[in-house]
Design an enzyme around this catalytic site. Structure first.
Site, PDB file in Angstrom:
ATOM      1  N   PRO A  23     -33.044   4.912 -49.083  1.00 40.24           N
ATOM      2  CG  PRO A  23     -31.578   5.162 -50.880  1.00 40.24           C
ATOM      3  CD  PRO A  23     -31.987   4.201 -49.820  1.00 40.24           C
ATOM      4  CB  CYS A  25     -36.613  11.935 -53.349  1.00 41.01           C
ATOM      5  SG  CYS A  25     -35.012  11.795 -54.135  1.00 41.01           S
ATOM      6  CB  ALA A  62     -30.726  10.962 -54.209  1.00 41.69           C
ATOM      7  CG  HIS A 183     -28.462   6.921 -56.433  1.00 41.16           C
ATOM      8  ND1 HIS A 183     -28.794   5.685 -56.957  1.00 41.16           N
ATOM      9  CD2 HIS A 183     -29.634   7.622 -56.372  1.00 41.16           C
ATOM     10  CE1 HIS A 183     -30.111   5.662 -57.201  1.00 41.16           C
ATOM     11  NE2 HIS A 183     -30.631   6.817 -56.867  1.00 41.16           N
ATOM     12  CG  HIS A 186     -33.215   3.594 -58.832  1.00 42.01           C
ATOM     13  ND1 HIS A 186     -33.438   3.970 -57.535  1.00 42.01           N
ATOM     14  CD2 HIS A 186     -33.292   2.237 -58.828  1.00 42.01           C
ATOM     15  CE1 HIS A 186     -33.633   2.914 -56.772  1.00 42.01           C
ATOM     16  NE2 HIS A 186     -33.540   1.844 -57.539  1.00 42.01           N
ATOM     17  CE1 TYR A 188     -32.930  10.078 -61.136  1.00 43.83           C
ATOM     18  CE2 TYR A 188     -32.777   8.159 -59.699  1.00 43.83           C
ATOM     19  CZ  TYR A 188     -33.522   9.183 -60.245  1.00 43.83           C
ATOM     20  OH  TYR A 188     -34.841   9.315 -59.926  1.00 43.83           O
ATOM     21  CG  LEU A 314     -42.846  -4.556 -53.873  1.00 44.36           C
ATOM     22  CD1 LEU A 314     -43.376  -5.281 -55.099  1.00 44.36           C
ATOM     23  CD2 LEU A 314     -43.995  -3.809 -53.180  1.00 44.36           C
ATOM     24  N   GLY A 336     -38.441   0.700 -47.914  1.00 38.71           N
ATOM     25  CA  GLY A 336     -38.791   2.036 -48.363  1.00 38.71           C
ATOM     26  C   GLY A 336     -40.190   2.399 -47.891  1.00 38.71           C
ATOM     27  NE  ARG A 337     -42.824   1.234 -52.545  1.00 38.80           N
ATOM     28  CZ  ARG A 337     -43.040   0.519 -53.634  1.00 38.80           C
ATOM     29  NH1 ARG A 337     -43.983   0.883 -54.482  1.00 38.80           N
ATOM     30  NH2 ARG A 337     -42.329  -0.569 -53.892  1.00 38.80           N
TER      31      ARG A 337
END
Ligand SMILES: Cc1cc2nc3c(=O)[nH]c(=O)nc-3n(C[C@H](O)[C@H](O)[C@H](O)COP(=O)(O)O)c2cc1C
Length: 366
Positions: A23, A25, A62, A183, A186, A188, A314, A336-337
């Site tokens: 996920p 944002c 999210a 979630h 992180h 939250y 990573l 992710g990235r």
């Protein structure tokens, strides 16, 4: 034979491979008006492109259970019918590509009301300024020196948020999602309840381990009650706050040992996979982020509880992802990235690993 490109079946749902999108944002939804929190063309292309690229499961950013549960005013949410219809367009497309659509359901807690990351580096927006609002949390402790002190939630408000998670899950099903992820990571709201670093309550929601996990388990139970028996439920956790386990840091936080204990409970409460991340609760925790640095946390949960796990963080190369799954450290990897950089990463990885790449019919001539 590639382990990464073996399908996986969770409950009655088969996901075509084990290379999934984490996920992320996008800070690109309307901050106000009738389209507030609804996905638009940006989200469509962002999620659709990764499905065309052969990613087995695509988890949305999210999606907040309420306007106050958004991280930034530009986040996605799923609390009304306009949002349901807008998400459906995306899930229909993802499914047509043979991929699976998942949604991350979230409440940002004390880390709510911030700028988009590319504006002022995501600085907090004060209540009453711009689109800002006062965040809520288990305890009135601000995230950092620049953040607004959150309002401590009453027990009645906690129960209301549990209901909001369930309502969002119900809408997610209407919107065509086949995987729901809660979630809990992180820093939250759910993570804030889990960790003694952020949870200073003295009522039944704070103090002992049993009290700190109460809110999370209530959310899981409420979501599981509306989420179909034949579809899987994921939970994303920060396996450690990186405080207690660091001998140079005297502060008490959520620990990897607690994660293992909690994972066994999540399994008993109907969670099907633990998406295992770390950090995000203490802004100044020392984290040495190197390739695979979070994999051992996932592997330990899998080994000690038998709960299927996803590894994230990573992971950027096909052989690296393949080895994590082939060695049995995780049942799937989430990227992710790397998937932001390369939407067709899964297709390329399949070729590299000798598996059959997903190629859309329209592109077969290439
Ligand atoms: C732009 C961006 C947005 C993110 N948004 C979310 C989010 O909405 N929910 C979440 O759980 N993690 C979020 N993350 C964390 C990612 O899901 C992932 O765990 C993290 O980037 C590490 O994986 P990577 O090294 O493959 O990027 C975000 C990361 C990035 C880069």
């Amino acid at each position: 034979m590639s382990a990464l490109f073996e399908p996986i079946t969770l409950r009655q749902l088969t996901i075509p491979n084990r290379l999934w999108m984490a996920p992320m944002c996008q800070y690109s939804a309307a901050p106000e008006g009738p389209e507030q929190g609804a996905p638009n063309d940006w989200h469509f292309q962002h999620l659709a492109a990764r499905a065309v690229g052969g990613t087995g499961l695509i988890i949305t950013e999210a999606a907040a259970v309420s306007p106050e549960g958004r991280i930034s005013p530009y986040d996605l949410g799923l609390w009304n019918d306009t949002q349901v219809a807008a998400f459906r367009r995306i899930t229909d497309f993802i499914k047509a590509q043979g991929s699976v659509a998942g949604i991350q359901i979230a409440h940002a807690g004390r880390k709510a009301s911030t700028e988009r990351t590319w504006v002022d580096r995501g600085a907090p927006i004060a209540p009453g300024e711009g689109y800002g609002w006062r965040p809520v949390a288990p305890s009135a402790v601000a995230f950092d020196g620049k953040s607004t002190e959150p309002a401590e939630l009453s027990v009645a408000e906690i129960k209301e948020i549990v209901e909001q998670f369930a309502a969002t899950a119900r809408r997610a099903l209407d919107a065509g999602f086949q995987v729901a992820e809660i979630h809990g990571a992180h820093g939250y709201l759910i993570n804030e309840f889990l960790s003694p670093f952020t949870n200073r309550r003295t009522d039944e929601y704070g103090g002992s381990y049993e009290n700190r996990v109460r809110f999370a388990l209530e959310v899981v139970d409420a979501v599981r009650a509306v989420w179909p028996e034949d579809l899987p439920l994921f939970f994303r956790i920060s396996a450690t706050d990186w405080l207690t386990e660091n001998p140079e840091d005297g502060r008490e936080g959520w620990t990897a040992d607690e994660t293992v204990r909690f994972a066994a409970e999540l399994k008993a409460h109907g969670v099907d996979l633990l998406d295992t991340s770390t950090g995000g609760n203490a802004p100044d925790a020392k984290i040495e982020a190197v390739p695979n640095y979070q994999v051992p946390f996932a592997a330990r949960v899998k080994k000690e509880t038998g709960l299927p796990v996803g590894a994230v963080g990573l992971i950027t190369e096909a052989q690296q992802a393949e080895k994590i799954v082939a060695d049995g450290e995780a049942d799937a990897v989430l990227l992710g990235r790397e998937l932001l950089r390369s939407p067709y990463f899964a297709q390329q990885a399949a070729r590299e690993l000798g598996a059959d790449p997903h190629v859309a019919q329209q592109y077969h001539r290439a």
